[in-house]
Scaffold this motif. Sequence first.
Motif, PDB file in Angstrom:
ATOM      1  N   GLU A  49       0.209  -1.300   0.051  1.00 46.65           N
ATOM      2  CA  GLU A  49      -0.122   0.358  -0.107  1.00 46.65           C
ATOM      3  C   GLU A  49       1.172   1.192   0.090  1.00 46.65           C
ATOM      4  O   GLU A  49       1.835   1.149   0.632  1.00 46.65           O
ATOM      5  N   ASP A  51      -0.050   4.691   0.468  1.00 46.94           N
ATOM      6  CA  ASP A  51      -1.070   5.827   0.940  1.00 46.94           C
ATOM      7  C   ASP A  51      -0.613   7.442   1.050  1.00 46.94           C
ATOM      8  O   ASP A  51       0.650   7.547   2.194  1.00 46.94           O
ATOM      9  N   ASP A  53      -1.106  11.430   2.001  1.00 46.65           N
ATOM     10  CA  ASP A  53      -1.936  12.492   2.949  1.00 46.65           C
ATOM     11  C   ASP A  53      -1.227  13.693   2.138  1.00 46.65           C
ATOM     12  O   ASP A  53       0.242  13.896   2.835  1.00 46.65           O
ATOM     13  N   LYS A  81      -7.276   9.425  -6.652  1.00 49.49           N
ATOM     14  CA  LYS A  81      -6.678  10.428  -5.980  1.00 49.49           C
ATOM     15  C   LYS A  81      -8.045  11.430  -6.114  1.00 49.49           C
ATOM     16  O   LYS A  81      -8.981  11.379  -6.825  1.00 49.49           O
ATOM     17  N   HIS A  89      -5.258  13.313  -1.561  1.00 46.28           N
ATOM     18  CA  HIS A  89      -4.866  12.028  -1.181  1.00 46.28           C
ATOM     19  C   HIS A  89      -4.587  11.548  -2.261  1.00 46.28           C
ATOM     20  O   HIS A  89      -5.858  11.187  -3.282  1.00 46.28           O
ATOM     21  N   LEU A  91      -4.091   7.077  -2.958  1.00 41.89           N
ATOM     22  CA  LEU A  91      -3.820   5.237  -2.468  1.00 41.89           C
ATOM     23  C   LEU A  91      -3.934   4.661  -3.581  1.00 41.89           C
ATOM     24  O   LEU A  91      -4.608   4.777  -4.356  1.00 41.89           O
ATOM     25  N   HIS A  93      -3.469   0.153  -3.703  1.00 45.88           N
ATOM     26  CA  HIS A  93      -3.576  -0.886  -3.222  1.00 45.88           C
ATOM     27  C   HIS A  93      -3.630  -1.842  -3.598  1.00 45.88           C
ATOM     28  O   HIS A  93      -4.904  -2.890  -3.836  1.00 45.88           O
TER      29      HIS A  93
END
Length: 769
Positions: A49, A51, A53, A81, A89, A91, A93
Motif C-alpha cells: 500500500e 497512502d 496525504d 486520488k 489524498h 491511495l 493498494h
Amino acid sequence: MEQFAIQVTISPRSKATFRLTYEEVLRRKLMLYDIVIKVKPKQLVQHFEIDVDIFEPRGISKLDAQASFLPKELAAQLIKKSFSGKEGHVLFHPTVGQQQSCPTCSTTLLNGDFKVTYDVNRDKACDLLVADNHFAHFFAPQNLTKLNKNVVFVIDISSSMGGQKVKQTKEALLKILGDLRPGDYFDLVLFGSAVQSWRGSLVQASAANLDAARNFVQHFSLAGSTNLNGGLLQGIEILNKAQGSLPELSNHASILIMLTDGEPTEGVTDHTQILKNVRDAIRGKFPLYNLGFGHDVDLKFLEVMSLENNGRVQRIYEDHDATQQLQGFYEQVANPLLRDVELLYPWDAVSALTQHHHKQYYEGSEIIVAGRIADHKLSSFKADVQAYGEGQEFKTTCLVDEEEMKKLLRERGHMLENHVERLWAYLTIQELLAKRMKLEGAEKANVSAKALKMSLAYQFVTPLTSMTIRGMADQDGLEPLIDKALEDSLPLEMVGPRKTFVLLASQPSPTRPSSEVQQLPNQVTGVDTDPHFLIHVPQKEDTLCFNINEEPGVVLSLVQDPDTGFSVNGQLIGNEASGPGKHEGTYFGRLGIANPATGFQLEVTPQNITLNPGSGRPIFSWRDQASLRQNEVVVTINRKRNLVVSVEDGGTFEVVLHRVWKRSAICQDFLGFYVLDSHRMSARTHGLLGQFFHPFDYKVFDLHPGSDPTKTDATMVVKKRRLTVTRGLQKDYSKDPRHGAEVTCWFIHNNGDGLIDGVHTDYIVPDIF
C-alpha cells in the motif's frame, strides 16, 4: 537522489517491521511539486500500500499520480486520488493478483517509480507563513511575459563523448533548438583539444539560423582531449560581447549551459585556476549551469563552479533516457520571467535570512526565503520584491494574512510551527554546505562548524552527519549507522567507511599535515590495561614499564606542562578481583585533556567524547567518525577504535577504546592512552608519563635469574638510585586496539618506586580538569 543502505539478517518465519520517517523539501519544477517513490519489492507482496496525504496551507489546485510500471488502463483502475481545499489524498493498494506480471506468473509488475504531482493555488504573487518567530516566503508570480534570452551552449566533443553520449547529446540539442523562440539569441561552442564556435557571436533564433544550427549539430565530430577552460571562456566572451555591444540584448536573460563528461585534460587543467578564470570572466552577470554526463565527471568541481556563478549542477546519467534528462533540464530554465530578483524585508524585523537575491526566476519554479522574526516585530513584517521583467520593472509587496495564520495554527498547531522553523533550518544548512564547498582553511572550518551544529540541533542527515538505526545492535552492542553516499561517490557497496561528523572552527588548521597525525611511531610511551605504564627510551632502544595500584575513583596526573598549562589526567575505574588474595583490577575509565591557553577541554569515556563539557557543544560517541578542530587542537575520532589529539607546537596523543567481550574477565569497557609525539613539549613537563618526554639515562647490569626462573632480574641505576628490575612482557595497543603487540621491557616494582620522581601518590589530583 539520496542513497542509504543497510543489511539486516532476519530469521526464517520471523516478522520484522521497518519504519523510515524522513522529511524532504519539495522543489517546484515545471509548475508542479513531485513526490517520487521507488517501488521495487522484487516479489509479490501480500499487503502492499502507498497512502499519500497532502496538506497545503495555500490550497491544492491540481493533483495527479502515475505508476511508470503499470499500463495506463490498470493504473487508472488501481490509483485512487482526490483533493479538496487544503487536503489531497492518493491511495495505491494492489492485490497480489493485480501485482502479477501475468495470471500464472510469480513475478511482479511493481518495478519502477510511483510519482505524485500537485500544485497549489496561486491567487497571489507570494505567500508568507509565519509561526513561532520564523517565516517562510514562497514567491511564484503568475501571468508574466516571458523574457527573451541570450543562451550559449558549450558542449564537450572530446573522444570520451563517443557512442551513445554524443548521439543523445545531438538529439537533445536538436530538440532544444526547436524550442527557442524567435526573440531569443543563441550560439554553440564546441571544445575538444581545440575550441570552435558555430558563429562566434549571438544570432537571432530565426528559421534560417535554426536550420543552419541543426545542420552544424548533426555533422560535428569528436576531436581529442578536453579543453574545458577554453570552451567556457569562449562561451562567456560571446555573451559578454553581446551585452556590451548590442543594447537591444542587454534586457534579455543571459544563460550559459555547459555539458561535459570528464576532467579537463587540455589547455588550463588546474581546477583552482579554471574556477578563477570563469569567475573573473562572468563577474556575476549571468548564471552558469553545468551538466555532468556520466560517472567519470568530477561533479564537485562542476558544482563549485556553478555555485560561484549563480547556477547549479546536474548529473546526466548514462541511460536510455539521457536525451530526456538533457531536455528536462533545459525546460526548467527555458522560460525566464524575471531577472535580478531581490526579496527585501525590514532590516530591524528579521535576521538569519536564507538566500534572497536570485539572478533569474523561471516559469514554473518557486523562490523560497526563510528567516527569523524579531520579538514584537510581526506587525511591521512584510516582504517587498523588486525585479526586472519584460520591458518594465517588477515590484510587489507581500503581507502576512494574520487571520489566515491564526486559522492555520488552530488547524495544525505545533506541526505548522515546527514545519516553518525546520524549513528555515534546512535551507540554512543547505546554503552553508554549498558555501563550504567554495571555501578553504579557516573560513571553511567556520562554516562547517555552523552547519554541523545546526544539523545536530535539528537532527538532519547531511554530509557531515549520519543516521542511526534504533532497535538493532551489532556484535559489539552498537546501533548501526547509515551513511549517506555523496552524489559523486561510488555505489555504496563499493566504498569503505567515510566520515560521519565534521566539526571545525574558524581558526587556522595546524601547520603540520593531518596525515602526520595518523603516522604512529614504532614504539610509544603510554599507559593501558591494569594500568601498565610503558616508557619508551629511544636513545637506549629499550622500554621500561611499571604498574600503579590505586583505588577506583582516583585521578592520576599523566601529563602536565607548567609552561602552557596543557594537561592529561585519568580517572580509574574498578574491576572485581579475579580470586581470593588477588587485588581489584583498575583501568582508566575517564580521561580529561585540557589546553587552557585556548580554552580547550576534551572529556573521553568508553561511551562518549565531549568537547568542552558543559558548554553545550556536541557530544560524540565511539560510533562516530569525526574530525574536530578548535584553535590549535585537532581531534580525530576513528569509529569504535581510537582518537588522536594533536596540539600545534605541543604533542600528539592517542586514546584507545577497549570494548570488553561478554566472557571477558574484565567487566567494563576502558581506555588506553599513548604519546605519539612529545618533542615540542617543554622541558618542565611532568606527570607519570610527562616526566619521561625528554632524554634521561640509566644503566642495567648484573643480569641473573629471578625468583621466577622464567624471567631475568637485573640491577638498574637510574636517577642515582639502585633498583632491582625484572625482564618481562607488556602489550602496546596503540596500533591494534583489539590484540595489541608484545613489548619487552624492564619492569620496575612497587608502583615505579625509584624510577618516577617522588612516590606515586604525589600524582593524585582532585579531578580530570
